[in-house]
Design a protein around this motif. Structure first.
Motif, PDB file in Angstrom:
ATOM      1  N   LEU A  79      11.421  -2.201  -4.033  1.00 20.33           N
ATOM      2  CA  LEU A  79      10.637  -2.514  -2.843  1.00 20.33           C
ATOM      3  C   LEU A  79      10.287  -1.255  -2.057  1.00 20.33           C
ATOM      4  O   LEU A  79       9.162  -1.102  -1.582  1.00 20.33           O
ATOM      5  CB  LEU A  79      11.412  -3.495  -1.953  1.00 20.33           C
ATOM      6  N   MET A  80      11.257  -0.368  -1.910  1.00 20.79           N
ATOM      7  CA  MET A  80      10.994   0.847  -1.138  1.00 20.79           C
ATOM      8  C   MET A  80       9.967   1.719  -1.835  1.00 20.79           C
ATOM      9  O   MET A  80       9.054   2.270  -1.204  1.00 20.79           O
ATOM     10  CB  MET A  80      12.296   1.620  -0.908  1.00 20.79           C
ATOM     11  N   ARG A  81      10.086   1.879  -3.150  1.00 21.54           N
ATOM     12  CA  ARG A  81       9.121   2.695  -3.885  1.00 21.54           C
ATOM     13  C   ARG A  81       7.717   2.132  -3.729  1.00 21.54           C
ATOM     14  O   ARG A  81       6.756   2.869  -3.537  1.00 21.54           O
ATOM     15  CB  ARG A  81       9.498   2.752  -5.370  1.00 21.54           C
ATOM     16  N   ARG A  82       7.614   0.815  -3.790  1.00 18.06           N
ATOM     17  CA  ARG A  82       6.283   0.210  -3.708  1.00 18.06           C
ATOM     18  C   ARG A  82       5.684   0.383  -2.322  1.00 18.06           C
ATOM     19  O   ARG A  82       4.491   0.667  -2.173  1.00 18.06           O
ATOM     20  CB  ARG A  82       6.346  -1.270  -4.076  1.00 18.06           C
ATOM     21  N   VAL A  83       6.502   0.205  -1.292  1.00 15.56           N
ATOM     22  CA  VAL A  83       5.997   0.368   0.073  1.00 15.56           C
ATOM     23  C   VAL A  83       5.502   1.792   0.295  1.00 15.56           C
ATOM     24  O   VAL A  83       4.388   2.016   0.789  1.00 15.56           O
ATOM     25  CB  VAL A  83       7.089   0.001   1.095  1.00 15.56           C
ATOM     26  N   LEU A  84       6.324   2.784  -0.067  1.00 16.41           N
ATOM     27  CA  LEU A  84       5.931   4.172   0.179  1.00 16.41           C
ATOM     28  C   LEU A  84       4.695   4.555  -0.633  1.00 16.41           C
ATOM     29  O   LEU A  84       3.810   5.258  -0.134  1.00 16.41           O
ATOM     30  CB  LEU A  84       7.094   5.110  -0.136  1.00 16.41           C
ATOM     31  N   ALA A  85       4.637   4.103  -1.890  1.00 21.80           N
ATOM     32  CA  ALA A  85       3.456   4.426  -2.704  1.00 21.80           C
ATOM     33  C   ALA A  85       2.205   3.802  -2.119  1.00 21.80           C
ATOM     34  O   ALA A  85       1.128   4.426  -2.094  1.00 21.80           O
ATOM     35  CB  ALA A  85       3.675   3.951  -4.142  1.00 21.80           C
ATOM     36  N   THR A 127     -12.450  13.077  -6.832  1.00 23.66           N
ATOM     37  CA  THR A 127     -11.647  14.257  -6.504  1.00 23.66           C
ATOM     38  C   THR A 127     -10.146  14.078  -6.699  1.00 23.66           C
ATOM     39  O   THR A 127      -9.421  15.072  -6.684  1.00 23.66           O
ATOM     40  CB  THR A 127     -11.873  14.669  -5.034  1.00 23.66           C
ATOM     41  N   ALA A 128      -9.672  12.854  -6.878  1.00 18.47           N
ATOM     42  CA  ALA A 128      -8.226  12.610  -6.909  1.00 18.47           C
ATOM     43  C   ALA A 128      -7.771  12.222  -8.306  1.00 18.47           C
ATOM     44  O   ALA A 128      -8.568  11.761  -9.135  1.00 18.47           O
ATOM     45  CB  ALA A 128      -7.860  11.507  -5.907  1.00 18.47           C
ATOM     46  N   PRO A 129      -6.487  12.378  -8.601  1.00 17.82           N
ATOM     47  CA  PRO A 129      -5.954  11.892  -9.884  1.00 17.82           C
ATOM     48  C   PRO A 129      -6.186  10.390 -10.035  1.00 17.82           C
ATOM     49  O   PRO A 129      -6.232   9.646  -9.050  1.00 17.82           O
ATOM     50  CB  PRO A 129      -4.461  12.217  -9.795  1.00 17.82           C
ATOM     51  N   ALA A 130      -6.286   9.945 -11.273  1.00 22.35           N
ATOM     52  CA  ALA A 130      -6.602   8.541 -11.551  1.00 22.35           C
ATOM     53  C   ALA A 130      -5.625   7.564 -10.903  1.00 22.35           C
ATOM     54  O   ALA A 130      -6.064   6.531 -10.366  1.00 22.35           O
ATOM     55  CB  ALA A 130      -6.654   8.316 -13.067  1.00 22.35           C
ATOM     56  N   PRO A 131      -4.304   7.805 -10.919  1.00 20.36           N
ATOM     57  CA  PRO A 131      -3.408   6.830 -10.279  1.00 20.36           C
ATOM     58  C   PRO A 131      -3.719   6.606  -8.805  1.00 20.36           C
ATOM     59  O   PRO A 131      -3.609   5.485  -8.309  1.00 20.36           O
ATOM     60  CB  PRO A 131      -2.017   7.452 -10.468  1.00 20.36           C
ATOM     61  N   VAL A 132      -4.130   7.660  -8.116  1.00 19.89           N
ATOM     62  CA  VAL A 132      -4.457   7.527  -6.703  1.00 19.89           C
ATOM     63  C   VAL A 132      -5.799   6.814  -6.535  1.00 19.89           C
ATOM     64  O   VAL A 132      -5.926   5.855  -5.773  1.00 19.89           O
ATOM     65  CB  VAL A 132      -4.493   8.911  -6.018  1.00 19.89           C
ATOM     66  N   ALA A 133      -6.811   7.280  -7.241  1.00 19.65           N
ATOM     67  CA  ALA A 133      -8.156   6.704  -7.091  1.00 19.65           C
ATOM     68  C   ALA A 133      -8.176   5.235  -7.498  1.00 19.65           C
ATOM     69  O   ALA A 133      -8.729   4.384  -6.785  1.00 19.65           O
ATOM     70  CB  ALA A 133      -9.156   7.505  -7.921  1.00 19.65           C
ATOM     71  N   GLU A 134      -7.592   4.920  -8.635  1.00 20.07           N
ATOM     72  CA  GLU A 134      -7.588   3.533  -9.097  1.00 20.07           C
ATOM     73  C   GLU A 134      -6.703   2.659  -8.219  1.00 20.07           C
ATOM     74  O   GLU A 134      -7.036   1.494  -7.944  1.00 20.07           O
ATOM     75  CB  GLU A 134      -7.136   3.491 -10.554  1.00 20.07           C
ATOM     76  N   GLY A 135      -5.579   3.212  -7.769  1.00 21.73           N
ATOM     77  CA  GLY A 135      -4.703   2.450  -6.883  1.00 21.73           C
ATOM     78  C   GLY A 135      -5.377   2.115  -5.573  1.00 21.73           C
ATOM     79  O   GLY A 135      -5.252   0.993  -5.068  1.00 21.73           O
ATOM     80  N   TYR A 136      -6.108   3.077  -5.007  1.00 20.65           N
ATOM     81  CA  TYR A 136      -6.810   2.818  -3.752  1.00 20.65           C
ATOM     82  C   TYR A 136      -7.864   1.732  -3.943  1.00 20.65           C
ATOM     83  O   TYR A 136      -7.992   0.813  -3.121  1.00 20.65           O
ATOM     84  CB  TYR A 136      -7.454   4.090  -3.213  1.00 20.65           C
TER      85      TYR A 136
END
Length: 542
Positions: A335-341, A496-505
């Motif tokens: 839960l904590m990892r998911r919230v912070l991410a 401009t961002a890595p795929a995990p960030v761009a796709e996650g957003y």
């Protein structure tokens, strides 16, 4: 590092994260370095400021400046008026740190990437002490407004853009560096500056101002851009603190504002008692003239929340990596990892969009800069408050204790959403831009199209265009702005961002509109407001 005592007769200190040395916020932030490079920013200047923040322990200086806040000194011992604010030495050290690094100077020195570098410096210094950024931001932003008068520009601009700090009490012509503040807001009008009543009367070639200003930030600045009613209408003026002959101008400090946050910075109520002033720009064109300053200060109010989010999330991560609960580190708890991410997506988004808008300032993309800075400011500040509350919660009870930076960061979180136009003011400005500047919508469309290729993004953009083929109605302006800004952020991250960030957003922020109060449609507004004891909007029947 000397270690504090950890063992006592009653207990031993355990399960507490180890103290960390002051970081270099530039070297410690790959996201900043990557986004800055993507926007063509100069890395040398923010890198030098990051090292100065670490080596000068700007965090300790910021704490000292807040613990010893500004003091109003109206009179000397003999009863002469001073109208001064005294600051702790830590404040002056932070001012010197920022200005000498080029916070206000770098964008105007003619080298490419200056506004992007400046935006990065706002982001860096905000993490250590947000209050000190205010006078430096206004000094940076005053430069384009002063260009409305070549003579005033010749006097002020070289000193505002000097990479130096000179706090001496002296006329501007005698100083090697200067700062500029702003005094617009009055009691009766607030953001509606056209309701201002401060009056301007001719005095030969110059003017005399009389009136009260409800907010004047950084009242120890060397001069102030201010608005007053001249015979020809609302007009912009430069009001110096010191007259050319070395005497004090008639700027009377009434009291310092007792603010929720931003405690190290002074904000004052002031009165002009026939204060000497020089007109800036055409008579009756005051709003148009000072908008050049407001436009640039909005860039900083879009970048500062990214810095605040970064500082809070770094503190939360440090705590979660060093704290154990239920047999595991907090950071290893799902839960904590998911919230912070999840929270990191808002920080990365605000950082990326802020720097993209700064690049538009550098490249002369005026239409996109005008609407982009408003959208970036709106969304970043709305998300900042949510991020701050969740990051504070990650520390549990310690997050609510002043021994940590979290309460200070929490108090700062709403500020940039209020300064330089609160949420409603910003979205109304967006509507005006869409109606008056067709190129702004075209620039937005081009930015949105540049992010195409990811199915969740493409679907969200198509749905947005179907719903709003043109500008929204005023009641829908907040919803439109939130979705438009989220799409814009997702587009910049995709490029401009890595795929995990761009796709996650794209997955997290486009499927559901980022929560923004005022975005819900179909409410029986009058009936709901009546529950508070109000009558509801004029003329609305229940």
């Amino acid at each position: 590092m000397f270690r504090a005592t950890e063992t006592f007769a009653t207990h031993a200190v355990a399960n507490q994260p180890e103290p960390a040395d002051p970081p270099d916020p530039w070297a410690d932030d790959p996201a900043l370095r990557g986004r800055l490079a993507a926007q063509g920013g100069d890395a040398q200047t923010p890198a030098a400021l990051g090292a100065a923040i670490r080596d000068g322990d700007a965090w300790a200086l910021g704490e000292a400046a807040r613990r010893h806040p500004p003091e109003l000194r109206l009179w000397d011992r003999a009863g002469r008026r001073l109208d001064e604010v005294a600051f702790h030495p830590a404040w002056h050290a932070l001012m010197a740190m920022g200005l000498e690094a080029g916070y206000a100077a770098r964008p105007w020195d003619g080298r490419p990437g200056g506004h992007v570098a400046h935006a990065a410096m706002v982001y860096l210094l905000t993490q250590a002490e947000p209050g000190v950024c205010c006078p430096m931001t206004m000094t940076y932003a005053a430069v384009p407004a002063l260009r409305a008068d070549p003579a005033l520009a010749a006097l002020w601009v070289p000193r505002l853009t000097a990479a130096a700090y000179d706090p001496a009490l002296a006329p501007v012509a005698e100083k090697r560096a200067a700062t500029m503040g702003m005094a617009m807001t009055e009691k009766q009008g607030g953001s509606d500056v056209r309701a201002n009543t401060t009056r301007a009367e001719r005095d030969g070639e110059d003017w005399r101002l009389t009136g009260h200003k409800w907010f004047c930030s950084a009242p120890m600045s060397d001069g102030f851009l201010t608005l007053a009613q001249a015979p020809g209408g609302l007009t912009c003026f430069v009001v110096p603190r010191w007259l050319p002959d070395g005497t004090r101008n008639a700027i009377r400090l009434q009291r310092l504002k007792d603010k929720c946050g931003n405690r190290a910075n002074a904000s004052a109520e002031i009165e002009y008692e026939r204060a000497w002033a020089q007109r800036l720009g055409e008579e009756g064109q005051g709003v148009r003239t000072i908008l050049g300053m407001v436009h640039h200060t909005r860039l900083d109010t879009a970048m500062a929340p990214a810095g605040l989010m970064r500082a809070a999330l770094r503190e939360a991560l440090w705590w979660c990596e060093g704290r154990r609960a239920f047999g595991r580190r907090l950071i290893d708890q799902p839960l904590m990892r998911r919230v912070l991410a999840d929270l990191c997506l808002d920080w990365e988004g605000a950082l990326a969009l802020g720097l993209r808008v700064a690049a538009a300032f550098d490249r002369g993309e005026q239409a996109f800069a005008r609407i982009g800075v408003a959208l970036a400011k709106f969304l970043a500040n709305k998300r900042c408050m949510t991020v701050m509350a969740e990051a504070m919660e990650a520390l549990g009870g310690m997050g609510y204790v002043e021994d940590t930076p979290m309460p200070m960061l929490y108090r700062e979180a709403p500020l940039n959403g209020i300064w330089e136009g609160s949420g409603n003011v910003i979205v109304l400005d967006v509507l005006r831009t869409l109606s008056r500047v067709p190129e702004a919508r075209e620039a937005l469309e081009a930015e949105w199209d540049a992010g195409a290729g990811d199915p969740p993004y493409d679907a969200a953009l198509a749905a947005f265009r179907d719903r709003w083929p043109g500008p929204p109605d005023e009641g829908d302006a907040r919803l439109w702005a939130a979705q438009a800004a989220a799409l814009l952020t997702a587009s910049v991250l995709a490029r401009t961002a890595p795929a995990p960030v761009a796709e996650g957003y794209a997955r997290a922020r486009l499927a559901d509109c980022p929560p923004v109060p005022g975005a819900l449609t179909g409410l029986a507004e009058g009936a709901i407001l009546a529950r508070l004891g109000g009558a509801g909007p004029a003329g609305e029947s229940e």
